[in-house]
Scaffold this motif. Structure first.
Motif, short mmCIF file in Angstrom:
data_model
loop_
_atom_site.label_atom_id
_atom_site.label_comp_id
_atom_site.label_asym_id
_atom_site.label_seq_id
_atom_site.Cartn_x
_atom_site.Cartn_y
_atom_site.Cartn_z
N CYS A 195 0.86 -1.18 0.00
CA CYS A 195 0.00 0.00 0.00
C CYS A 195 0.90 1.22 0.00
O CYS A 195 1.61 1.47 0.98
N ARG A 196 0.87 1.96 -1.12
CA ARG A 196 1.80 3.06 -1.26
C ARG A 196 1.11 4.31 -1.80
O ARG A 196 0.14 4.22 -2.56
N CYS A 197 1.63 5.44 -1.38
CA CYS A 197 1.17 6.72 -1.92
C CYS A 197 1.78 6.89 -3.31
O CYS A 197 3.01 6.83 -3.47
N VAL A 198 0.93 7.09 -4.30
CA VAL A 198 1.42 7.20 -5.68
C VAL A 198 1.40 8.64 -6.19
O VAL A 198 1.81 8.90 -7.32
N GLY A 199 0.94 9.56 -5.35
CA GLY A 199 0.93 10.95 -5.77
C GLY A 199 0.02 11.79 -4.90
O GLY A 199 -0.51 11.33 -3.89
N LYS A 200 -0.14 13.02 -5.30
CA LYS A 200 -1.03 13.94 -4.60
C LYS A 200 -1.76 14.78 -5.63
O LYS A 200 -1.28 14.98 -6.75
N VAL A 201 -2.93 15.27 -5.26
CA VAL A 201 -3.67 16.17 -6.13
C VAL A 201 -4.09 17.38 -5.32
O VAL A 201 -4.32 17.29 -4.11
N CYS A 202 -4.19 18.50 -5.99
CA CYS A 202 -4.63 19.73 -5.34
C CYS A 202 -5.63 20.43 -6.26
O CYS A 202 -5.90 19.98 -7.38
N MET A 203 -6.18 21.52 -5.80
CA MET A 203 -7.19 22.24 -6.57
C MET A 203 -6.62 22.72 -7.90
O MET A 203 -7.34 22.79 -8.91
N VAL A 204 -5.33 23.03 -7.95
CA VAL A 204 -4.72 23.50 -9.20
C VAL A 204 -4.75 22.40 -10.26
O VAL A 204 -4.95 22.67 -11.44
N ASP A 205 -4.53 21.15 -9.83
CA ASP A 205 -4.62 20.03 -10.77
C ASP A 205 -6.02 19.96 -11.38
O ASP A 205 -6.18 19.75 -12.59
N VAL A 206 -7.04 20.14 -10.53
CA VAL A 206 -8.42 20.08 -11.01
C VAL A 206 -8.70 21.25 -11.96
O VAL A 206 -9.32 21.08 -13.02
N ILE A 207 -8.24 22.43 -11.60
CA ILE A 207 -8.48 23.62 -12.42
C ILE A 207 -7.85 23.46 -13.81
O ILE A 207 -8.50 23.71 -14.83
N CYS A 208 -6.58 23.06 -13.85
CA CYS A 208 -5.90 22.88 -15.14
C CYS A 208 -6.56 21.78 -15.97
O CYS A 208 -6.65 21.88 -17.20
N TYR A 209 -7.02 20.75 -15.30
CA TYR A 209 -7.71 19.64 -15.96
C TYR A 209 -9.00 20.13 -16.61
O TYR A 209 -9.31 19.80 -17.76
N LEU A 210 -9.76 20.95 -15.90
CA LEU A 210 -11.02 21.45 -16.43
C LEU A 210 -10.83 22.51 -17.50
O LEU A 210 -11.77 22.84 -18.23
N CYS A 211 -9.62 23.04 -17.65
CA CYS A 211 -9.35 24.05 -18.67
C CYS A 211 -9.22 23.44 -20.07
O CYS A 211 -9.18 24.17 -21.07
N LYS A 212 -9.15 22.12 -20.16
CA LYS A 212 -9.08 21.48 -21.48
C LYS A 212 -10.41 21.69 -22.20
O LYS A 212 -11.47 21.69 -21.59
N ASP A 213 -10.33 21.86 -23.52
CA ASP A 213 -11.51 22.23 -24.31
C ASP A 213 -12.68 21.28 -24.09
O ASP A 213 -13.82 21.71 -23.88
N GLU A 214 -12.40 19.98 -24.13
CA GLU A 214 -13.49 19.01 -24.01
C GLU A 214 -14.12 19.03 -22.63
O GLU A 214 -15.31 18.71 -22.47
N HIS A 215 -13.36 19.42 -21.61
CA HIS A 215 -13.89 19.46 -20.25
C HIS A 215 -14.66 20.74 -19.97
O HIS A 215 -15.57 20.75 -19.13
N LEU A 216 -14.32 21.80 -20.68
CA LEU A 216 -15.09 23.04 -20.56
C LEU A 216 -16.50 22.83 -21.12
O LEU A 216 -17.46 23.41 -20.62
N VAL A 217 -16.60 22.00 -22.14
CA VAL A 217 -17.90 21.71 -22.74
C VAL A 217 -18.76 20.87 -21.81
O VAL A 217 -19.96 21.11 -21.66
N SER A 218 -18.12 19.90 -21.14
CA SER A 218 -18.89 19.00 -20.27
C SER A 218 -18.11 18.72 -18.98
O SER A 218 -17.49 17.66 -18.82
N PRO A 219 -18.10 19.68 -18.05
CA PRO A 219 -17.34 19.49 -16.81
C PRO A 219 -17.86 18.34 -15.96
O PRO A 219 -17.08 17.70 -15.25
N LEU A 220 -19.16 18.05 -16.02
CA LEU A 220 -19.69 16.95 -15.21
C LEU A 220 -19.09 15.61 -15.61
O LEU A 220 -18.73 14.79 -14.75
N LEU A 221 -18.98 15.38 -16.92
CA LEU A 221 -18.36 14.14 -17.38
C LEU A 221 -16.89 14.08 -16.96
O LEU A 221 -16.38 13.03 -16.57
#
Length: 391
Positions: free
Chosen positions: A60-86
């Motif tokens: 059982c190992r920690c493989v990384g961390k996520v923060c709000m900036v990761d989510v924000i940059c992820y949602l900035c992708k064109d396809e995610h701006l169209v459908s953020p819920l998906l």
């Protein structure tokens, strides 16, 4: 005293550290977002575990961390701006950086020198088990921290550049006369910086924001002559919510600084973002922004059919009031850049960065022209050389 400093182990730095909040790799982005919104921590650890009977905690190992900036940059992708819920229903693993070695497990007996070497080698966070001196009877009655990672009765904590710099600052006299020397004299001013022009679209900064997050630095906002005006800092963005993605996509860099500044976005900029989303037919993100401003965002749902179809009302603890209280509980971030001058002493810059809870300080001339940046990593290199000399 110097020899004693070399004898310290990471367990000494773990004293008083809070236990990690965690998510399994099977979680969704929405579940990670829920944890981030309801926590005073700026990040959450992601773990890959196999709890079958024949395996122990080594699996059982920690493989990384996520923060709000990761989510924000992820949602900035064109396809995610169209459908953020998906996009929010994708596995949290899509947020994890592809760069290896950003998070490393260490033993409590790991030496201070070894920890510094790991960080200078590229590790952002060291994952260490927390040693406790509680009696067995007290352990039985002690409740674990909410969402804390526990394996065989052990909790884990992060150790970061800031933790080590704070620790070294407590023994700063041992490094005399180095702390009194200027950062210019020490040669630790880096000219490798991320910048964006004030009037440029904020969307042009998405790439450098992601790189700044990896570097644990920031993006300088400058005018056409290279004068530092402010910054777009991952440390500031981490205190916002995911709807900032809409602002990044529609505003200039200068307006984005005002949008993410403390106290919440100005109403006129919120209206401007909404109008531009509507003009570009980004109705999914527009709906998300509207709901967020009204109710404080979306809540993840356990109903597989409803999550893909429509947003659900947030749980009471996810309402905007609760989010704002969490925001105020953290140190308030501003878009105003933290600066020093080339002749500033090393110890002064250390104190300045620590007091503002950032890993860097911008270096400017008297006319505010940007010279470069000094980071905790640059400082650690100086202390590492001194520790090696006395080892």
């Amino acid at each position: 005293m110097a020899v004693r400093l070399l004898s310290y182990e990471l367990s000494d730095l773990c004293l008083g550290k809070p236990a990690l909040r965690s998510l399994p790799t099977t979680s969704t982005v929405a579940e990670a977002l829920e944890v981030l919104k309801n926590s005073d921590d700026n990040s959450v650890s992601v773990w890959c575990c196999d709890h079958t009977a024949e395996f122990d905690s080594a699996d059982c190992r920690c493989v990384g961390k996520v923060c709000m900036v990761d989510v924000i940059c992820y949602l900035c992708k064109d396809e995610h701006l169209v459908s953020p819920l998906l996009a929010l229903n994708e596995p949290v693993s899509v947020l994890l950086p592809k760069t290896p070695g950003l998070v490393l497990h260490v033993e409590p007996s790991c030496s201070l020198l070894a920890a510094i070497d790991l960080i200078l080698g590229g590790a952002q966070n060291l994952v260490a088990p927390i040693k406790t001196k509680l009696s067995n009877k007290r352990k039985q009655h002690q409740k674990p921290s909410p969402s804390a990672t526990i394996h065989k009765g052990r909790e884990f904590c992060w150790l970061t550049q800031e933790d080590i710099i704070r620790f070294l600052l407590s023994s700063i006299g041992l490094f005399s006369p180095i702390p009194a020397l200027s950062i210019d004299t020490l040669g630790i001013i880096s000219s490798e910086i991320h910048t964006i022009e004030y009037h440029s679209p904020a969307s042009a900064a998405i790439g450098v924001i992601s790189r700044a997050l990896l570097d644990q630095t920031s993006v300088a906002v400058v005018d056409s002559e290279g004068t530092l005006i402010g910054e777009i800092s991952p440390f500031t963005l981490a205190c916002c919510d995911e709807t900032v993605a809409a602002a990044i996509e529609t505003l200039s860099s200068g307006d984005l600084m005002a949008y993410i500044d403390c106290g919440g976005p100005p109403e006129d900029l919120v209206q401007l973002v909404s109008a531009r989303l509507k003009e570009r037919n980004l109705n999914g993100m527009l709906q998300h922004l509207t709901m967020s401003m009204s109710f404080g965002g979306f809540s993840s749902s356990s109903d597989e059919e409803s999550t893909a179809a429509a947003p659900v009302l947030p749980s009471p603890r996810s309402l905007r009031h609760s989010r704002s209280m969490s925001y105020l509980a953290r140190m308030v971030r501003r878009a105003e850049a933290i600066v020093c001058h080339p002749k500033s002493s090393l110890v002064a810059v250390m104190i300045q960065a620590i007091s503002h809870r950032v890993n860097y300080v911008w270096v400017i001339e008297n006319d505010c022209s940007l010279v470069g940046i000094v980071t905790f990593s640059d400082m650690l290199k100086v202390f590492r050389e001194h520790l090696e000399a006395i080892a």
